[in-house]
Design an enzyme around this catalytic site. Structure first.
Site, PDB file in Angstrom:
ATOM      1  N   PHE A  37       4.606  -4.956 -13.757  1.00 56.40           N
ATOM      2  CA  PHE A  37       3.512  -3.989 -13.580  1.00 56.40           C
ATOM      3  C   PHE A  37       3.732  -3.203 -12.281  1.00 56.40           C
ATOM      4  CE2 PHE A  37      -0.997  -3.301 -11.972  1.00 56.40           C
ATOM      5  CZ  PHE A  37      -1.082  -2.054 -12.570  1.00 56.40           C
ATOM      6  N   ASP A  59       3.948 -12.371 -18.914  1.00 60.52           N
ATOM      7  CA  ASP A  59       2.675 -12.050 -18.271  1.00 60.52           C
ATOM      8  C   ASP A  59       1.917 -13.355 -18.028  1.00 60.52           C
ATOM      9  OD1 ASP A  59      -0.070 -11.252 -17.848  1.00 60.52           O
ATOM     10  OD2 ASP A  59       0.560  -9.271 -18.546  1.00 60.52           O
ATOM     11  N   LYS A  92      -8.178 -10.910 -14.378  1.00 54.13           N
ATOM     12  CA  LYS A  92      -7.590 -11.818 -15.387  1.00 54.13           C
ATOM     13  C   LYS A  92      -6.279 -12.405 -14.858  1.00 54.13           C
ATOM     14  CE  LYS A  92      -8.789 -10.222 -20.034  1.00 54.13           C
ATOM     15  NZ  LYS A  92      -8.234  -9.449 -21.165  1.00 54.13           N
ATOM     16  N   ASN A 100      -3.145 -20.934 -15.893  1.00 55.65           N
ATOM     17  CA  ASN A 100      -1.896 -21.201 -16.627  1.00 55.65           C
ATOM     18  C   ASN A 100      -0.841 -21.866 -15.742  1.00 55.65           C
ATOM     19  OD1 ASN A 100      -2.706 -20.293 -19.168  1.00 55.65           O
ATOM     20  ND2 ASN A 100      -2.362 -18.159 -18.588  1.00 55.65           N
ATOM     21  N   GLY A 103      -1.945 -25.394 -14.911  1.00 55.44           N
ATOM     22  CA  GLY A 103      -1.746 -26.226 -16.107  1.00 55.44           C
ATOM     23  C   GLY A 103      -0.286 -26.632 -16.220  1.00 55.44           C
ATOM     24  N   TYR A 146     -10.014  -7.896  -6.986  1.00 58.19           N
ATOM     25  CA  TYR A 146      -8.926  -8.549  -6.247  1.00 58.19           C
ATOM     26  C   TYR A 146      -9.484  -9.686  -5.390  1.00 58.19           C
ATOM     27  CZ  TYR A 146      -4.799  -8.915  -3.171  1.00 58.19           C
ATOM     28  OH  TYR A 146      -3.713  -9.362  -2.449  1.00 58.19           O
ATOM     29  N   LYS A 150      -9.006 -13.632  -6.238  1.00 57.95           N
ATOM     30  CA  LYS A 150      -8.242 -14.531  -5.356  1.00 57.95           C
ATOM     31  C   LYS A 150      -9.116 -15.693  -4.875  1.00 57.95           C
ATOM     32  CE  LYS A 150      -4.123 -12.515  -4.881  1.00 57.95           C
ATOM     33  NZ  LYS A 150      -2.830 -13.176  -5.077  1.00 57.95           N
ATOM     34  N   ARG A 187      -0.138   1.535   0.125  1.00 57.82           N
ATOM     35  CA  ARG A 187      -0.458   0.738   1.319  1.00 57.82           C
ATOM     36  C   ARG A 187      -0.085   1.526   2.562  1.00 57.82           C
ATOM     37  NH1 ARG A 187       1.157  -5.331  -0.558  1.00 57.82           N
ATOM     38  NH2 ARG A 187       2.554  -4.271  -1.978  1.00 57.82           N
TER      39      ARG A 187
HETATM   40  P1  NAD Z   1       3.708  -6.544  -5.495  1.00 60.99           P
HETATM   41  O1  NAD Z   1       2.759  -5.711  -6.279  1.00 60.99           O
HETATM   42  O2  NAD Z   1       4.941  -5.899  -4.965  1.00 60.99           O
HETATM   43  O3  NAD Z   1       4.158  -7.813  -6.326  1.00 60.99           O
HETATM   44  C1  NAD Z   1       3.378  -8.424  -7.310  1.00 60.99           C
HETATM   45  C2  NAD Z   1       4.284  -8.781  -8.476  1.00 60.99           C
HETATM   46  O4  NAD Z   1       3.503  -9.432  -9.492  1.00 60.99           O
HETATM   47  C3  NAD Z   1       4.911  -7.553  -9.123  1.00 60.99           C
HETATM   48  O5  NAD Z   1       6.279  -7.769  -9.328  1.00 60.99           O
HETATM   49  C4  NAD Z   1       4.158  -7.425 -10.439  1.00 60.99           C
HETATM   50  O6  NAD Z   1       4.893  -6.764 -11.449  1.00 60.99           O
HETATM   51  C5  NAD Z   1       3.836  -8.859 -10.753  1.00 60.99           C
HETATM   52  N1  NAD Z   1       2.694  -9.032 -11.655  1.00 60.99           N
HETATM   53  C6  NAD Z   1       1.477  -8.418 -11.565  1.00 60.99           C
HETATM   54  N2  NAD Z   1       0.677  -8.822 -12.558  1.00 60.99           N
HETATM   55  C7  NAD Z   1       1.403  -9.717 -13.295  1.00 60.99           C
HETATM   56  C8  NAD Z   1       1.134 -10.481 -14.462  1.00 60.99           C
HETATM   57  N3  NAD Z   1      -0.063 -10.399 -15.085  1.00 60.99           N
HETATM   58  N4  NAD Z   1       2.106 -11.281 -14.940  1.00 60.99           N
HETATM   59  C9  NAD Z   1       3.323 -11.362 -14.333  1.00 60.99           C
HETATM   60  N5  NAD Z   1       3.626 -10.663 -13.227  1.00 60.99           N
HETATM   61  C10 NAD Z   1       2.684  -9.848 -12.716  1.00 60.99           C
HETATM   62  O7  NAD Z   1       2.857  -7.190  -4.315  1.00 60.99           O
HETATM   63  P2  NAD Z   1       3.321  -8.076  -3.074  1.00 60.99           P
HETATM   64  O8  NAD Z   1       2.938  -7.368  -1.850  1.00 60.99           O
HETATM   65  O9  NAD Z   1       4.707  -8.527  -3.258  1.00 60.99           O
HETATM   66  O10 NAD Z   1       2.334  -9.324  -3.219  1.00 60.99           O
HETATM   67  C11 NAD Z   1       2.754 -10.575  -3.744  1.00 60.99           C
HETATM   68  C12 NAD Z   1       1.603 -11.576  -3.694  1.00 60.99           C
HETATM   69  O11 NAD Z   1       1.203 -11.759  -2.328  1.00 60.99           O
HETATM   70  C13 NAD Z   1       0.363 -11.109  -4.452  1.00 60.99           C
HETATM   71  O12 NAD Z   1      -0.214 -12.227  -5.094  1.00 60.99           O
HETATM   72  C14 NAD Z   1      -0.549 -10.616  -3.372  1.00 60.99           C
HETATM   73  O13 NAD Z   1      -1.910 -10.727  -3.721  1.00 60.99           O
HETATM   74  C15 NAD Z   1      -0.190 -11.522  -2.206  1.00 60.99           C
HETATM   75  N6  NAD Z   1      -0.496 -10.864  -0.920  1.00 60.99           N
HETATM   76  C16 NAD Z   1       0.296  -9.855  -0.442  1.00 60.99           C
HETATM   77  C17 NAD Z   1      -0.047  -9.223   0.746  1.00 60.99           C
HETATM   78  C18 NAD Z   1       0.787  -8.106   1.305  1.00 60.99           C
HETATM   79  O14 NAD Z   1       0.392  -7.546   2.333  1.00 60.99           O
HETATM   80  N7  NAD Z   1       1.913  -7.769   0.758  1.00 60.99           N
HETATM   81  C19 NAD Z   1      -1.192  -9.627   1.451  1.00 60.99           C
HETATM   82  C20 NAD Z   1      -1.973 -10.642   0.917  1.00 60.99           C
HETATM   83  C21 NAD Z   1      -1.608 -11.268  -0.256  1.00 60.99           C
HETATM   84  N1  UDP Z   2      -5.057   3.515   5.155  1.00 63.48           N
HETATM   85  C1  UDP Z   2      -4.969   4.781   5.752  1.00 63.48           C
HETATM   86  N2  UDP Z   2      -4.141   5.705   5.173  1.00 63.48           N
HETATM   87  C2  UDP Z   2      -3.381   5.429   4.079  1.00 63.48           C
HETATM   88  C3  UDP Z   2      -3.465   4.146   3.491  1.00 63.48           C
HETATM   89  C4  UDP Z   2      -4.322   3.211   4.051  1.00 63.48           C
HETATM   90  O1  UDP Z   2      -5.630   5.065   6.760  1.00 63.48           O
HETATM   91  O2  UDP Z   2      -2.641   6.337   3.644  1.00 63.48           O
HETATM   92  C5  UDP Z   2      -5.936   2.505   5.783  1.00 63.48           C
HETATM   93  C6  UDP Z   2      -6.883   1.812   4.826  1.00 63.48           C
HETATM   94  O3  UDP Z   2      -8.098   2.559   4.710  1.00 63.48           O
HETATM   95  C7  UDP Z   2      -7.096   0.479   5.516  1.00 63.48           C
HETATM   96  C8  UDP Z   2      -5.767   0.206   6.208  1.00 63.48           C
HETATM   97  O4  UDP Z   2      -5.113   1.472   6.290  1.00 63.48           O
HETATM   98  O5  UDP Z   2      -8.100   0.580   6.509  1.00 63.48           O
HETATM   99  C9  UDP Z   2      -4.878  -0.772   5.449  1.00 63.48           C
HETATM  100  O6  UDP Z   2      -4.788  -0.340   4.120  1.00 63.48           O
HETATM  101  P1  UDP Z   2      -3.868  -1.058   3.025  1.00 63.48           P
HETATM  102  O7  UDP Z   2      -4.188  -0.439   1.707  1.00 63.48           O
HETATM  103  O8  UDP Z   2      -2.466  -1.062   3.479  1.00 63.48           O
HETATM  104  O9  UDP Z   2      -4.326  -2.603   3.047  1.00 63.48           O
HETATM  105  P2  UDP Z   2      -5.770  -3.331   3.025  1.00 63.48           P
HETATM  106  O10 UDP Z   2      -6.866  -2.322   3.098  1.00 63.48           O
HETATM  107  O11 UDP Z   2      -5.772  -4.090   1.749  1.00 63.48           O
HETATM  108  O12 UDP Z   2      -5.726  -4.165   4.243  1.00 63.48           O
END
Ligand code: NAD
Ligand code: UDP
Length: 313
Positions: A37, A59, A92, A100, A103, A146, A150, A187
């Site tokens: 995704f 998935d 979901k 899952n 489990g 989200y 979580k 982000r």
């Molecule tokens: P990302 O979107 O790059 O990676 C998420 C991965 O999960 C993707 O490869 C996506 O295709 C896959 N995915 C999504 N829905 C799925 C499904 N239903 N079945 C199978 N695969 C699925 O995001 P990321 O930054 O690499 O984040 C990874 C994990 O770390 C996430 O669970 C996220 O909530 C958690 N996390 C990340 C951050 C961050 O700042 N990067 C912060 C807090 C938590």
């Molecule tokens: N943000 C911003 N400009 C952007 C993207 C994000 O000012 O182009 C801000 C957003 O409003 C938030 C912070 O940067 O206050 C971090 O955003 P991000 O989406 O990276 O992560 P999260 O809000 O989930 O911490």
């Protein structure tokens, strides 16, 4: 070394791909499960020559069976733009994905780690945030699919541990950045770097006074592996993040400076429920895991900028 069979859900994503790479480099057998995704094959292409690396398109909202020793459950879109695209699917993924994978862990007696998030603290009333803080989360807002997904996943982990004795670990990840972030995932770090490299306006939301604490991806991967390797009695949740706290406007200025960009800063409306501040209290990780982040913002940004220079080309 004790070679393990390890399942990484969300393995083709930003964090997942770095985790798979590190686990393979330690000699483990890695199964990377993803529905693509937000993840991309390009993130893991360089690993496919390793015979101990397997890719599985699946998935997590559907059950899955595989014999493994450890599971890292990362599958879930993480950027606000992506997780709000289909909020029902997001919740979901978190909840049914947790059911899952828990489990599966129960059935094959695997240890399982959940990638939770600092979003469980919502717009925090306690600063910095320790794990003991229960958070301030809106259950019916744009970020709720989200945040509440979580939170429910953490509850499921806790209950599978208490009721079925599943060996669990929960890490609460704070804003993480680095190479292989999706250039369009919205982000802040990737947005600012891509905008700066193209000399486009840098979009600061609100006045840019809100704060975040940014962690480089290698520090996170180290923290996750240490958590998985910790004593069975330590389940977390444990904060994994960099306590260096920056205003968003400061980040914009730093990115302009490091890229030598001609971009101007423009101000856009602050999205609803955007937390005003965020900074981890990492005392627990220091004590239990002997972990703390090593990479400073400037060093991490330079590595990330180098990655995006290639992409933007
Ligand atoms: P990302 O979107 O790059 O990676 C998420 C991965 O999960 C993707 O490869 C996506 O295709 C896959 N995915 C999504 N829905 C799925 C499904 N239903 N079945 C199978 N695969 C699925 O995001 P990321 O930054 O690499 O984040 C990874 C994990 O770390 C996430 O669970 C996220 O909530 C958690 N996390 C990340 C951050 C961050 O700042 N990067 C912060 C807090 C938590
Ligand atoms: N943000 C911003 N400009 C952007 C993207 C994000 O000012 O182009 C801000 C957003 O409003 C938030 C912070 O940067 O206050 C971090 O955003 P991000 O989406 O990276 O992560 P999260 O809000 O989930 O911490």
């Amino acid at each position: 070394m004790n070679k393990k069979r390890i399942l990484v859900t969300g393995g083709a994503g930003f964090v997942g791909s770095h985790l798979c790479e590190r686990l393979l480099s330690e000699g483990h057998e890695v199964y990377c499960l993803d529905n693509y995704f937000t993840g991309q094959k390009e993130n893991i292409l360089h690993l496919t020559e390793n015979p101990f690396f397997e890719i599985i398109r699946h998935d997590v909202i559907n059950p899955f069976l595989i014999e493994v020793d450890e599971i890292y459950n990362l599958a879930c879109p993480a950027s606000p733009v992506h997780y709000q695209y289909n909020p029902i699917k997001t919740i979901k993924t978190s909840v049914m994905g947790a059911v899952n994978m828990l489990g599966l862990a129960k059935r094959v007696n695997a240890k399982i780690l959940q990638a939770s998030t600092s979003e469980v603290y919502g717009n925090p009333m306690v600063h910095p945030q320790p794990e003991s803080y229960w958070g301030n989360v809106n259950p019916i807002g744009e970020r709720s699919c989200y945040d509440e997904g979580k939170r429910a996943a953490e509850t499921l982990f806790r209950d599978y541990h208490a009721q079925n004795n599943v060996s669990i670990k929960i890490v609460r990840i704070f804003n993480t950045y680095g190479p292989r972030m999706h250039p369009n995932d919205g982000r802040v770090v990737s947005n600012f770097i891509v905008q700066a490299l193209q000399n486009k306006d840098i979009t600061v939301y609100g006045k840019g006074e809100q704060t975040r604490s940014f962690q480089y991806v290698d520090d996170l991967v180290e923290g996750m592996i240490r958590t998985m390797g910790s004593d069975d009695s330590f389940t977390g949740p444990v904060n994994i993040g960099n306590p260096g706290e920056f205003k968003i406007i400061e980040l914009a200025e730093k990115v302009i400076e490091l890229t030598g960009s001609k971009s101007k800063i423009v101000y856009q409306p602050l999205p609803s429920d955007d937390p005003l501040m965020r900074k981890p209290d990492i005392s627990l990780a220091k004590k239990e895991l002997d972990w703390e982040p090593k990479i400073k913002l400037e060093e991490g940004l330079e590595k990330t900028i180098a990655f995006f220079k290639e992409i933007v080309k």
